[in-house]
Design an enzyme around this catalytic site. Structure first.
Site, PDB file in Angstrom:
ATOM      1  N   GLY A   1     -55.544  53.701 -54.134  1.00 53.75           N
ATOM      2  CA  GLY A   1     -56.787  53.792 -54.901  1.00 53.75           C
ATOM      3  C   GLY A   1     -57.979  54.081 -54.015  1.00 53.75           C
TER       4      GLY A   1
ATOM      5  N   GLY B   1     -61.301  54.183 -55.372  1.00 54.57           N
ATOM      6  CA  GLY B   1     -62.553  53.836 -56.039  1.00 54.57           C
ATOM      7  C   GLY B   1     -63.394  53.021 -55.064  1.00 54.57           C
TER       8      GLY B   1
ATOM      9  N   GLY C   1     -75.283  50.922 -64.744  1.00 52.38           N
ATOM     10  CA  GLY C   1     -76.421  50.018 -64.690  1.00 52.38           C
ATOM     11  C   GLY C   1     -76.837  49.498 -63.340  1.00 52.38           C
ATOM     12  N   GLY C   2     -75.903  48.960 -62.556  1.00 53.11           N
ATOM     13  CA  GLY C   2     -76.340  48.432 -61.284  1.00 53.11           C
ATOM     14  C   GLY C   2     -75.421  47.384 -60.721  1.00 53.11           C
TER      15      GLY C   2
ATOM     16  CG  PHE D   1     -77.468  44.121 -65.839  1.00 54.24           C
ATOM     17  CD1 PHE D   1     -78.323  45.182 -65.715  1.00 54.24           C
ATOM     18  CD2 PHE D   1     -76.119  44.378 -66.046  1.00 54.24           C
ATOM     19  CE1 PHE D   1     -77.862  46.485 -65.804  1.00 54.24           C
ATOM     20  CE2 PHE D   1     -75.636  45.668 -66.134  1.00 54.24           C
ATOM     21  CZ  PHE D   1     -76.501  46.728 -66.015  1.00 54.24           C
TER      22      PHE D   1
ATOM     23  CG  ASP E   1     -51.206  53.924 -62.938  1.00 55.46           C
ATOM     24  OD1 ASP E   1     -51.374  53.694 -64.145  1.00 55.46           O
ATOM     25  OD2 ASP E   1     -51.295  55.064 -62.446  1.00 55.46           O
TER      26      ASP E   1
ATOM     27  CD  GLN F   1     -67.300  42.347 -70.171  1.00 58.85           C
ATOM     28  OE1 GLN F   1     -67.439  43.239 -69.346  1.00 58.85           O
ATOM     29  NE2 GLN F   1     -67.853  41.165 -70.050  1.00 58.85           N
TER      30      GLN F   1
ATOM     31  CG  HIS G   1     -70.369  47.086 -72.722  1.00 63.31           C
ATOM     32  ND1 HIS G   1     -71.491  47.438 -73.433  1.00 63.31           N
ATOM     33  CD2 HIS G   1     -70.771  46.940 -71.435  1.00 63.31           C
ATOM     34  CE1 HIS G   1     -72.524  47.501 -72.595  1.00 63.31           C
ATOM     35  NE2 HIS G   1     -72.116  47.209 -71.387  1.00 63.31           N
TER      36      HIS G   1
ATOM     37  CG  LEU H   1     -71.068  51.526 -71.242  1.00 63.61           C
ATOM     38  CD1 LEU H   1     -70.572  50.295 -71.958  1.00 63.61           C
ATOM     39  CD2 LEU H   1     -71.081  51.302 -69.751  1.00 63.61           C
TER      40      LEU H   1
ATOM     41  CD  GLU I   1     -75.371  43.636 -69.802  1.00 65.58           C
ATOM     42  OE1 GLU I   1     -74.240  43.699 -70.297  1.00 65.58           O
ATOM     43  OE2 GLU I   1     -75.735  42.747 -69.026  1.00 65.58           O
TER      44      GLU I   1
ATOM     45  NE  ARG J   1     -71.684  43.685 -69.985  1.00 64.98           N
ATOM     46  CZ  ARG J   1     -71.348  44.468 -68.990  1.00 64.98           C
ATOM     47  NH1 ARG J   1     -70.090  44.520 -68.590  1.00 64.98           N
ATOM     48  NH2 ARG J   1     -72.243  45.202 -68.367  1.00 64.98           N
TER      49      ARG J   1
ATOM     50  CG  HIS K   1     -66.919  47.692 -70.498  1.00 64.57           C
ATOM     51  ND1 HIS K   1     -67.166  49.012 -70.189  1.00 64.57           N
ATOM     52  CD2 HIS K   1     -67.641  46.957 -69.611  1.00 64.57           C
ATOM     53  CE1 HIS K   1     -68.014  49.066 -69.172  1.00 64.57           C
ATOM     54  NE2 HIS K   1     -68.302  47.840 -68.789  1.00 64.57           N
ATOM     55  CE1 TYR K   2     -64.260  44.988 -64.321  1.00 66.95           C
ATOM     56  CE2 TYR K   2     -63.740  42.783 -65.107  1.00 66.95           C
ATOM     57  CZ  TYR K   2     -63.923  43.665 -64.060  1.00 66.95           C
ATOM     58  OH  TYR K   2     -63.772  43.244 -62.777  1.00 66.95           O
TER      59      TYR K   2
ATOM     60  NE  ARG L   1     -67.119  43.445 -65.415  1.00 65.17           N
ATOM     61  CZ  ARG L   1     -68.070  44.383 -65.506  1.00 65.17           C
ATOM     62  NH1 ARG L   1     -69.172  44.286 -64.781  1.00 65.17           N
ATOM     63  NH2 ARG L   1     -67.918  45.412 -66.316  1.00 65.17           N
ATOM     64  CG  LEU L   2     -72.571  37.102 -65.611  1.00 59.14           C
ATOM     65  CD1 LEU L   2     -73.738  36.586 -64.764  1.00 59.14           C
ATOM     66  CD2 LEU L   2     -72.852  36.837 -67.084  1.00 59.14           C
TER      67      LEU L   2
ATOM     68  CB  SER M   1     -67.485  44.969 -62.188  1.00 57.10           C
ATOM     69  OG  SER M   1     -66.439  45.779 -61.735  1.00 57.10           O
TER      70      SER M   1
HETATM   71  C1  LIG Z   1     -68.530  53.077 -68.377  1.00 53.64           C
HETATM   72  C2  LIG Z   1     -68.519  51.941 -67.408  1.00 53.64           C
HETATM   73  C3  LIG Z   1     -69.704  51.449 -66.888  1.00 53.64           C
HETATM   74  C4  LIG Z   1     -69.692  50.386 -65.977  1.00 53.64           C
HETATM   75  N1  LIG Z   1     -70.889  49.926 -65.484  1.00 53.64           N
HETATM   76  C5  LIG Z   1     -70.878  48.918 -64.570  1.00 53.64           C
HETATM   77  C6  LIG Z   1     -72.106  48.451 -63.996  1.00 53.64           C
HETATM   78  O1  LIG Z   1     -73.190  48.936 -64.305  1.00 53.64           O
HETATM   79  N2  LIG Z   1     -72.046  47.469 -63.091  1.00 53.64           N
HETATM   80  C7  LIG Z   1     -70.862  46.925 -62.701  1.00 53.64           C
HETATM   81  O2  LIG Z   1     -70.884  46.042 -61.851  1.00 53.64           O
HETATM   82  N3  LIG Z   1     -69.696  47.352 -63.217  1.00 53.64           N
HETATM   83  C8  LIG Z   1     -69.666  48.345 -64.145  1.00 53.64           C
HETATM   84  N4  LIG Z   1     -68.471  48.783 -64.663  1.00 53.64           N
HETATM   85  C9  LIG Z   1     -67.206  48.280 -64.142  1.00 53.64           C
HETATM   86  C10 LIG Z   1     -66.890  48.928 -62.809  1.00 53.64           C
HETATM   87  O3  LIG Z   1     -67.319  50.254 -62.789  1.00 53.64           O
HETATM   88  C11 LIG Z   1     -65.411  48.962 -62.494  1.00 53.64           C
HETATM   89  O4  LIG Z   1     -64.848  47.735 -62.776  1.00 53.64           O
HETATM   90  C12 LIG Z   1     -65.194  49.251 -61.023  1.00 53.64           C
HETATM   91  O5  LIG Z   1     -65.874  50.394 -60.648  1.00 53.64           O
HETATM   92  C13 LIG Z   1     -63.737  49.377 -60.695  1.00 53.64           C
HETATM   93  O6  LIG Z   1     -63.606  49.865 -59.382  1.00 53.64           O
HETATM   94  P1  LIG Z   1     -62.234  49.899 -58.641  1.00 53.64           P
HETATM   95  O7  LIG Z   1     -62.508  50.351 -57.266  1.00 53.64           O
HETATM   96  O8  LIG Z   1     -61.553  48.607 -58.824  1.00 53.64           O
HETATM   97  O9  LIG Z   1     -61.343  50.971 -59.424  1.00 53.64           O
HETATM   98  P2  LIG Z   1     -61.569  52.525 -59.776  1.00 53.64           P
HETATM   99  O10 LIG Z   1     -62.882  53.026 -59.387  1.00 53.64           O
HETATM  100  O11 LIG Z   1     -61.134  52.673 -61.171  1.00 53.64           O
HETATM  101  O12 LIG Z   1     -60.525  53.244 -58.836  1.00 53.64           O
HETATM  102  C14 LIG Z   1     -59.157  53.214 -59.048  1.00 53.64           C
HETATM  103  C15 LIG Z   1     -58.471  54.088 -58.035  1.00 53.64           C
HETATM  104  O13 LIG Z   1     -57.068  53.884 -58.099  1.00 53.64           O
HETATM  105  C16 LIG Z   1     -56.393  55.098 -58.060  1.00 53.64           C
HETATM  106  N5  LIG Z   1     -55.110  54.972 -58.744  1.00 53.64           N
HETATM  107  C17 LIG Z   1     -54.857  54.372 -59.936  1.00 53.64           C
HETATM  108  N6  LIG Z   1     -53.554  54.490 -60.244  1.00 53.64           N
HETATM  109  C18 LIG Z   1     -52.957  55.162 -59.229  1.00 53.64           C
HETATM  110  C19 LIG Z   1     -51.624  55.597 -58.949  1.00 53.64           C
HETATM  111  N7  LIG Z   1     -50.609  55.375 -59.798  1.00 53.64           N
HETATM  112  N8  LIG Z   1     -51.387  56.251 -57.798  1.00 53.64           N
HETATM  113  C20 LIG Z   1     -52.387  56.507 -56.931  1.00 53.64           C
HETATM  114  N9  LIG Z   1     -53.660  56.130 -57.142  1.00 53.64           N
HETATM  115  C21 LIG Z   1     -53.937  55.464 -58.268  1.00 53.64           C
HETATM  116  C22 LIG Z   1     -57.335  56.076 -58.730  1.00 53.64           C
HETATM  117  O14 LIG Z   1     -57.078  57.394 -58.288  1.00 53.64           O
HETATM  118  C23 LIG Z   1     -58.697  55.582 -58.251  1.00 53.64           C
HETATM  119  O15 LIG Z   1     -59.025  56.176 -57.028  1.00 53.64           O
HETATM  120  C24 LIG Z   1     -68.469  49.820 -65.587  1.00 53.64           C
HETATM  121  C25 LIG Z   1     -67.279  50.325 -66.118  1.00 53.64           C
HETATM  122  C26 LIG Z   1     -67.300  51.339 -67.045  1.00 53.64           C
HETATM  123  C27 LIG Z   1     -66.018  51.791 -67.655  1.00 53.64           C
END
Ligand SMILES: Cc1cc2nc3c(=O)[nH]c(=O)nc-3n(C[C@H](O)[C@H](O)[C@H](O)COP(=O)(O)OP(=O)(O)OC[C@H]3O[C@@H](n4cnc5c(N)ncnc54)[C@H](O)[C@@H]3O)c2cc1C
Ligand code: FES
Lengths: 319, 571
Positions: B13, B15, B50-51, B117, B212, B231, B233, B243, B246, B277, B341-342, B384-385, B389
């Protein structure tokens, strides 16, 4: 509304592997985006239709493709706005990059160019204990460029890249601008020096396509123009490009019109005889087609040029 | 790339959590690589608008207050030691991000600016316009380029590999472009694969959020904890469920019912629209269910905020609402409703991301780490607030990265036979060679999503959850027979969606399992047949383990309390 999607398909595994168009007929609703339609096709008509998509909200940059000939995000483009009178929407992969399968392109070259601009903050001096101080305006200004989602639409439709694939292209240059304009970055001069090289900021032909197709309003071409003026201000060694810009402005100021022979002579330098001679055929063709003014090739200042200069000065004071 | 790949630390991953973990492991001297199914900047973290929260003590905020509000928001299911770490390390982490290059919004003095928030009394959310996640994600990617961390880009991970002693030994996956399989060996693996939003239909999550990593860890013997905590939203658009951040309410937007009433005053008289939420979503759903909605929605009203504020701070959502709902935020209220949402639950970890307990208090897989939305410490408990996240991904991503690097220094390279690749490859070939029948992956996925949304949404009860359980059983059966139309080896997204569906079914089953067991209402888990929180019985976590025969085994762990005794929650 019945819409016909005319999709350019390509599968390297079938032989002969030539791209072809395939049509799918679909009942679409008012609010549907092109991505909705493509997903619908993939889920109900043809699972093998291949594209990248993820967020559905114009933020991940996955779903760039050419829709009716211009690059756009499928998830941000309404079917209704695109359908022709006969209800046809044409969908093709992005341009200026190799196609892997159907609407999926190989973006390795795109990312190589982004890497070339050393896209990370290079602050000067000691890191502060707390945050760097920076004005709210400067940061707000940067959000405009930082909004870039690297979808590749600008690169797909860039005319300069089509002519010369060494050109860094609008996305990488906008990324470079993001650092040059960041008050926290200390490497501005060396960045500008690098961008001054062939393939850099002077290769943009100002066709405006990147501004037209950008789904996020990043305005890559405007950023490239800002890079150029910052380059000139920072006194990076002049290139044909920067001299062309300076001489262009100077001639207009002094004569109130463009003096092409003088522009060429001063841009390339009188000593660069071979380069100047190479322009002769073009000049002759221009003459034959009646594009050389009656007064002859040597241009005088236009009448009332003083007034024009005052205008010019005022413009300079208020950019 | 060949099978000769070996690393100290391998991250699944890219992210925010994955990249932050990789950078921390790299800084700690480990040889680290990332495998990701999409290019790093396409990860779902970019959707966070949002932030990110932090109580900056150098400007008069108190971390204890942030921690308390997080605990209260969680409906007291959060482990308080983990929350304390989150709140204490937040400020430092924001500064690190700023130094890396994130262009946070500033105040008049040129220092970092904040907004308010939900669930919090003080403005402590740092932000970049309304694309905070994207701005952070792109900067972490810049740092990844600078550090030259190798990325297996567009590689799909299918399973986790263990050595003869049951220690984690690497990941198996294939390159999407060629379908070429590889075993990438590593002493430590960090799963940072994000959420499972698509298990529900609709959801705010991207199409790639298919749980996954949770399923892969579960199948390998790790515990999934508190999976019932999903969660909803309060502000999502009708239709696809996109979305609206917030931050809109943080900047002062109102929620109205069909009579134009700011109904939150009846549910949360102090915090109004900015209650937590779960509370706001339930209030909205109650208004809708009792006939005070508008076409299955309530209204979000931003008109009084003014064009300039909307342009400067809510630009992305005003564009979004314009293009996806055809509404001008400055002129009309927007119909919105609660939407999935979460996932608060996830792979059980300790405060350093370990998915095993050294003294055996709970079982797991040594050498396996997890961070981000896929993990569950638990920080977010029952709810979650907002803006916690993003903070979770960077603070605990960093901690997992560093701890994994240290762990890798101490253990020898694990031995695993290369034949593991062959087995995985065969499983996929078998799936590909199945003949297509009338059924399709898309239909099964859709039916699963609708069942989960119907029965495990804002309100739940025994009957509904049992209905979902039944649906999942029949879908599981259909899944074992469904075929894939595209048989090619180049960029076969049809195959990928089939594999993802398998992961999602696992996740859905654990959600149902937890929801059936938890006979109380806490946070996002609201049972109309058990209306109240029951601290005597249920101040504990539910851990689900996968059994070789496909069934599950359950364990319980008490919630770790440090300084905040559970109280009735009033907003
Ligand atoms: C619309 C929206 C708005 C949000 N706004 C906020 C906010 O304002 N503030 C806040 O704190 N949180 C917010 N959240 C929540 C937050 O964005 C997420 O919880 C957080 O970004 C998750 O990050 P992560 O690094 O865990 O995963 P992700 O960013 O989802 O990354 C997952 C990674 O895993 C990889 N991956 C997955 N499965 C496989 C596989 N089988 N093989 C190889 N790679 C794989 C993907 O390629 C990706 O790179 C929001 C969520 C959403 C949906
Ligand atoms: S799907 Fe993410 S930009 Fe279109």
């Amino acid at each position: 509304m019945i819409t016909i999607f005319r999709i350019r398909r390509f599968n390297p595994e079938t032989s002969p592997s030539m791209p072809y168009f395939q049509e799918y007929k679909l009942d679409t609703e008012r609010a549907d985006t092109v991505l909705d339609a493509l997903m619908h096709i993939r889920e109900t008509l043809d699972e093998s239709l291949t594209l990248r998509c993820s967020c559905r909200g114009a933020i991940c940059g996955s779903c760039s493709m050419r829709i009716n000939g211009h690059a756009a995000l499928a998830c941000k483009t309404k079917v209704q706005a695109m359908a022709s009178e006969r209800g046809v929407v044409q969908v093709e992969p992005m341009n200026n990059m190799p196609v892997i399968k159907d609407l999926v392109t190989d973006m390795a070259g795109f990312w190589d160019k982004v890497r070339q601009v050393q896209p990370w903050l290079q602050p000067a001096g000691q890191e502060p204990e707390a945050e760097y101080l920076a004005s709210s305006e400067s940061m707000n200004h940067l959000t405009g460029v930082m909004g870039c989602i690297m979808c590749g639409a600008c690169v797909s439709d860039c005319a300069a890249l089509e002519a010369d694939e060494r050109f860094l292209g609008p996305a990488a240059l906008a990324k470079a601008y993001r650092f040059v304009a960041d008050p926290r970055d200390g490497a501005g001069r060396s960045r500008l020096l690098a961008l001054n090289e062939p393939g850099g900021m002077w290769d943009c032909t100002r066709c405006m396509e990147c501004i037209e197709v950008c789904p996020k309003g990043v305005g890559a071409m405007d950023r490239i123009m800002s890079l150029r003026s910052r380059g000139i201000q920072a006194g990076v060694p002049s290139t044909c490009g920067s001299r062309h810009a300076e001489v262009f402005a100077d001639l207009i100021y002094r004569k109130g019109r463009l003096d092409e022979p003088m522009l060429a002579a001063r841009t390339f330098g009188l000593q660069n005889l071979s380069r100047l001679l190479s322009l002769l055929p073009m000049a002759l063709r221009a003459f034959v087609r009646g594009k050389v003014p009656k007064s002859g090739p040597l241009h005088r200042a236009i009448p009332g040029v003083e007034k024009f200069r005052r205008l010019f000065q005022r413009m300079e004071e208020r950019p | 790339m060949t099978t000769a790949n070996e690393y100290d630390v391998l991250v699944m991953g890219a992210g925010l959590a994955g990249m932050r973990a990789a950078l921390a492991a790299h800084e700690a001297g480990a040889r680290v690589a990332i495998m990701t199914k999409v290019h790093p900047v396409r990860s779902h973290s970019n959707a966070a608008q949002g932030g990110i929260n932090a109580a900056m003590t150098d400007r008069g905020d108190e971390w204890e207050e942030h921690a308390f509000e997080t605990v209260k928001g969680s409906d007291y299911l959060a482990d308080q030691d983990a929350v304390e770490i989150l709140a204490q390390e937040a400020g430092r982490e924001i500064l690190t991000l700023e130094h890396m290059g994130v262009i946070f919004n500033r105040n008049e003095e040129g220092r970092l600016g904040t907004r308010r928030f939900g669930g919090q009394k003080r403005a402590r959310t740092f932000f970049v316009s309304d694309f905070t996640g994207q701005a952070m994600l792109h900067v972490l990617f810049e740092q990844l380029i600078k550090a030259r961390v190798p990325v297996f880009e567009e590689w799909f991970v299918t399973s986790l590999v263990k050595d003869a002693d049951g220690r984690c030994a690497g990941l198996v996956g294939f390159e999407i472009r060629t379908s070429q399989f590889a075993l990438v060996k590593a002493k430590a693996v960090i799963i940072a694969s994000g959420g499972l939003g698509r298990v529900f239909e609709p959801s705010t999550n991207a199409l790639i959020c298919t749980g996954d990593g949770m399923a892969i860890a579960y199948r390998a013997g790790a515990a999934l904890m508190d999976m019932e905590m999903v969660q909803y939203h309060p502000t999502t658009l009708k239709g696809k469920g996109l979305l609206i951040t917030e931050a809109a309410r943080g900047e002062g937007a109102y929620l109205l019912n069909r009579d134009g009433e700011r109904f939150m005053k009846r549910y949360a008289p102090n915090m109004m629209e900015l209650a937590s939420r779960d509370v706001v979503s339930r209030a909205e759903q109650t208004e809708i269910n009792e006939g005070r909605g508008v076409d299955g929605c309530v209204l979000l009203d931003c008109r009084h905020l003014g064009r300039q504020l909307i342009h400067e701070r809510l630009r992305q959502i005003s564009d979004e609402v314009q293009s996806f709902a055809g509404i001008d935020l400055t002129k009309e209220p927007v119909p919105i409703r609660p939407g999935m949402h979460y996932q608060m639950g996830g792979i059980k970890t300790d405060v350093d991301g370990r998915c095993w307990e050294m003294h055996g208090a709970w079982a797991g897989v040594p050498g396996l780490f997890a961070a981000g939305e896929t993990a569950c410490l638990s920080l977010h408990g029952g709810n979650r607030l907002g803006a916690n996240s993003l903070l979770d991904t960077v603070v605990f991503g960093r901690r997992a990265g560093r701890c994994a690097a240290e762990y890798a220094r101490e253990v020898p390279t694990p031995h695993v036979p290369d034949s593991t690749v062959g087995m995985e490859q065969q499983a996929v070939s078998a799936l590909l060679s199945r003949h297509a029948n009338r059924d399709s992956v898309a239909t099964i996925r859709h039916e699963m999503g609708v069942a989960m949304h119907t029965h495990l949404g804002v309100f739940r009860d025994q009957e509904g959850i049992m209905a979902a359980k039944g649906t999942l059983e029949s879908l599981r059966d259909r899944y074992s027979r469904v075929g894939v139309q595209d048989k090619g080896r180049v960029f076969n997204t049809s195959l990928i969606r089939a594999l993802e569906l398998g992961f999602m079914l696992d996740c859905a089953e654990t959600i149902v399992c937890g929801a059936l067991l938890r006979r109380e209402s806490r946070g996002a888990h609201f049972r109309t047949d058990y209306l109240y929180r029951d601290d005597e019985q249920w101040l504990k976590h539910i851990l689900v383990y996968h059994q070789p025969d496909g069934s599950s085994r359950v364990e319980y762990l008490p919630v770790r309390l440090t300084r905040w005794e559970p109280k009735v929650r009033i907003y």
